[in-house]
Write an enzyme that holds these catalytic residues in place. Sequence first.
Site, PDB file in Angstrom:
ATOM      1  N   GLU A   2      45.029  64.639  43.609  1.00  0.00           N
ATOM      2  CA  GLU A   2      44.883  63.849  44.843  1.00  0.00           C
ATOM      3  C   GLU A   2      44.317  64.800  45.889  1.00  0.00           C
ATOM      4  OE1 GLU A   2      45.175  60.824  45.700  1.00  0.00           O
ATOM      5  OE2 GLU A   2      46.514  59.850  44.284  1.00  0.00           O
ATOM      6  N   CYS A  43      44.679  63.216  54.601  1.00  0.00           N
ATOM      7  CA  CYS A  43      43.525  63.123  53.698  1.00  0.00           C
ATOM      8  C   CYS A  43      42.705  61.878  53.980  1.00  0.00           C
ATOM      9  CB  CYS A  43      43.991  63.152  52.257  1.00  0.00           C
ATOM     10  SG  CYS A  43      45.372  62.072  51.994  1.00  0.00           S
TER      11      CYS A  43
HETATM   12  P1  NAP Z   1      45.740  73.529  49.591  1.00  0.00           P
HETATM   13  O1  NAP Z   1      45.428  74.760  50.338  1.00  0.00           O
HETATM   14  O2  NAP Z   1      44.853  73.126  48.485  1.00  0.00           O
HETATM   15  O3  NAP Z   1      47.234  73.731  49.055  1.00  0.00           O
HETATM   16  C1  NAP Z   1      47.901  72.716  48.357  1.00  0.00           C
HETATM   17  C2  NAP Z   1      48.975  73.334  47.500  1.00  0.00           C
HETATM   18  O4  NAP Z   1      48.367  74.096  46.456  1.00  0.00           O
HETATM   19  C3  NAP Z   1      49.871  74.311  48.254  1.00  0.00           C
HETATM   20  O5  NAP Z   1      51.188  74.195  47.774  1.00  0.00           O
HETATM   21  C4  NAP Z   1      49.263  75.649  47.867  1.00  0.00           C
HETATM   22  O6  NAP Z   1      50.142  76.728  48.007  1.00  0.00           O
HETATM   23  C5  NAP Z   1      48.935  75.388  46.419  1.00  0.00           C
HETATM   24  N1  NAP Z   1      47.993  76.330  45.807  1.00  0.00           N
HETATM   25  C6  NAP Z   1      47.045  77.080  46.412  1.00  0.00           C
HETATM   26  N2  NAP Z   1      46.378  77.825  45.481  1.00  0.00           N
HETATM   27  C7  NAP Z   1      46.915  77.518  44.276  1.00  0.00           C
HETATM   28  C8  NAP Z   1      46.675  77.940  42.938  1.00  0.00           C
HETATM   29  N3  NAP Z   1      45.723  78.826  42.641  1.00  0.00           N
HETATM   30  N4  NAP Z   1      47.425  77.419  41.938  1.00  0.00           N
HETATM   31  C9  NAP Z   1      48.375  76.509  42.210  1.00  0.00           C
HETATM   32  N5  NAP Z   1      48.674  76.068  43.466  1.00  0.00           N
HETATM   33  C10 NAP Z   1      47.938  76.565  44.480  1.00  0.00           C
HETATM   34  O7  NAP Z   1      45.863  72.262  50.560  1.00  0.00           O
HETATM   35  P2  NAP Z   1      46.614  72.142  51.951  1.00  0.00           P
HETATM   36  O8  NAP Z   1      45.866  72.916  52.977  1.00  0.00           O
HETATM   37  O9  NAP Z   1      48.087  72.408  51.793  1.00  0.00           O
HETATM   38  O10 NAP Z   1      46.457  70.577  52.204  1.00  0.00           O
HETATM   39  C11 NAP Z   1      45.308  70.027  52.730  1.00  0.00           C
HETATM   40  C12 NAP Z   1      44.476  69.339  51.669  1.00  0.00           C
HETATM   41  O11 NAP Z   1      45.263  68.401  50.954  1.00  0.00           O
HETATM   42  C13 NAP Z   1      43.343  68.530  52.276  1.00  0.00           C
HETATM   43  O12 NAP Z   1      42.167  68.710  51.536  1.00  0.00           O
HETATM   44  C14 NAP Z   1      43.834  67.099  52.173  1.00  0.00           C
HETATM   45  O13 NAP Z   1      42.824  66.130  52.178  1.00  0.00           O
HETATM   46  C15 NAP Z   1      44.572  67.151  50.883  1.00  0.00           C
HETATM   47  N6  NAP Z   1      45.520  66.033  50.781  1.00  0.00           N
HETATM   48  C16 NAP Z   1      45.262  65.015  49.896  1.00  0.00           C
HETATM   49  C17 NAP Z   1      46.131  63.940  49.800  1.00  0.00           C
HETATM   50  C18 NAP Z   1      45.904  62.813  48.826  1.00  0.00           C
HETATM   51  O14 NAP Z   1      46.851  62.118  48.495  1.00  0.00           O
HETATM   52  N7  NAP Z   1      44.691  62.596  48.356  1.00  0.00           N
HETATM   53  C19 NAP Z   1      47.262  63.908  50.622  1.00  0.00           C
HETATM   54  C20 NAP Z   1      47.471  64.951  51.518  1.00  0.00           C
HETATM   55  C21 NAP Z   1      46.607  66.021  51.578  1.00  0.00           C
HETATM   56  P3  NAP Z   1      50.159  77.595  49.366  1.00  0.00           P
HETATM   57  O15 NAP Z   1      50.690  76.694  50.413  1.00  0.00           O
HETATM   58  O16 NAP Z   1      51.039  78.721  49.035  1.00  0.00           O
HETATM   59  O17 NAP Z   1      48.743  78.020  49.646  1.00  0.00           O
END
Ligand code: NAP
Length: 479
Positions: free
Chosen positions: A254, A288
């Site tokens: 997602e 998102c």
């Molecule tokens: P993110 O930087 O991609 O992080 C998401 C999660 O992934 C965090 O728990 C992060 O940990 C973890 N992560 C990072 N690198 C990883 C790796 N190599 N392996 C496994 N996990 C890893 O996203 P965010 O900044 O928290 O959230 C914003 C994004 O989420 C936006 O693009 C938004 O559109 C999207 N989003 C989508 C939805 C949907 O339902 N479609 C809903 C909400 C948000 P850390 O925190 O430790 O970096």
Amino acid sequence: MSGQLRTENQVPVRIGGNEVVTSESIAVESPFDGRLLACVPRCGRLEVNAAVAAARTRLAESLPAWRRAEILEEAVLTIGRHADELAMTIAAEAAKPIRSARAEVERAALTFRFAAVEARTLVGDMIPMEAAQPGEGKLGFTLRVPKGVIAAISPFNFPLNLVAHKVAPAIAAGCPVVLKPATRTPLSAIRLVELLLDECGLPPGWVSVVTGSGSDVGDALTHHEDVAMVTFTGSPDVGYGIRQRSPRKDVALELGNNAPVIIEATADWRKAAAAIRIGGYSHAGQSCISTQRVLVHESIAERFLEELLSQVEGITVGDPLLETTEMSALIAPTEAERVSAWIEEACRGGAIVETGGNLNGRILSPTVLSSVTGEMRVSCEEVFGPVVSVTSYDTLDEALRIANDTRYGLQAAIFTGELSSALAAAYSLDFGGVLVNEIPTFRTDQMPYGGHGLSGNTKEGPHHSVREMTRERLVVLHL
Ligand code: NAP
């Protein structure tokens, strides 16, 4: 791993039911004023292994569907009893205005409610075996069986409800789950898991939490050989990176969006402007499906912009814990600087700041841009900040083309007074969801929610997630 001294601010995580602290910890700070909220463990491979092992043990035992449903129903009541505390936690760790934080808690309870329904009703299909001659005398049906241990990775922006969207369906499906919450907002997730274990009767090991950086603990978890499926919500680069590195696992993604909304001349455009005040700016645009690209018919463009500016300039900005606050800080100063830089870059290319664009400490003022072109990052990328661009169009075909000119595909919307335009949008907008006379930011938790392209590859909502987390097993009885 465990047995370390727990200091006042130190919040342990639950792994296999045990309270775990680590020698190194991670500070969780308020995005609004930088004050220290708590310290959480910096987990590593050791903790991931312990959590997955506990989950594997649970998988081998049976927790019947009726019992899982009762636990999920109890969770609805428990979240309700702890609603104030959970809302305060979300508001503090994510700088989400308290009224939005309360709404998130209510939604999380609803997510558990819908998951409980799934636990009670999940069935396979009857197969019409006798429809083919060789099937004569045979009875065929499918069972839905749990896929196995689930690794759940959640983002910072809905730190409770997006955790609920992974944990509740996993329990309903019969899959023990290991959760890695976002490092900036782990506190509501940790509390939710404590409540599930301590007040809802969930046996230890069914849900464990491992806190730590994504590249470290997240990577160890998603690549663990005993994890059957990864359910990830976050950014496209991280999500598709996980999928690429785990080709033999099911990886449900997602991801992001740069949501468009079309506003026709026949629409109630004042209503649309009022809705965009919420859809473009609540939680500072960090959703998102935040409304990002507004396409308005040229015959009403001037009046619409005036109305939108008056709405946006009326947004109360400030402390997330105040009842009156509508918008607060971005999740980190670096994020505020990034969004600010994108605005400056757009302005260098000819965009006009109609309002906002000021960075005051940790808060970026609610911003409306015009004269934005498709190749500017504020348009073609996901801004994930309080920035909306307004572009005028001549024909509906042109508006549909601009809306579809994106690598994302989560949700899009149209405001119109014409049924034919509504249907044209429903058929042409290449998104997972099309909203009519509603902003693209709308979501209720039982909807099939998800997109394609850079927006991901799955649908969430308990009914859909439970099916993603189970496999069909065919059974044929020869009578
Ligand atoms: P993110 O930087 O991609 O992080 C998401 C999660 O992934 C965090 O728990 C992060 O940990 C973890 N992560 C990072 N690198 C990883 C790796 N190599 N392996 C496994 N996990 C890893 O996203 P965010 O900044 O928290 O959230 C914003 C994004 O989420 C936006 O693009 C938004 O559109 C999207 N989003 C989508 C939805 C949907 O339902 N479609 C809903 C909400 C948000 P850390 O925190 O430790 O970096």
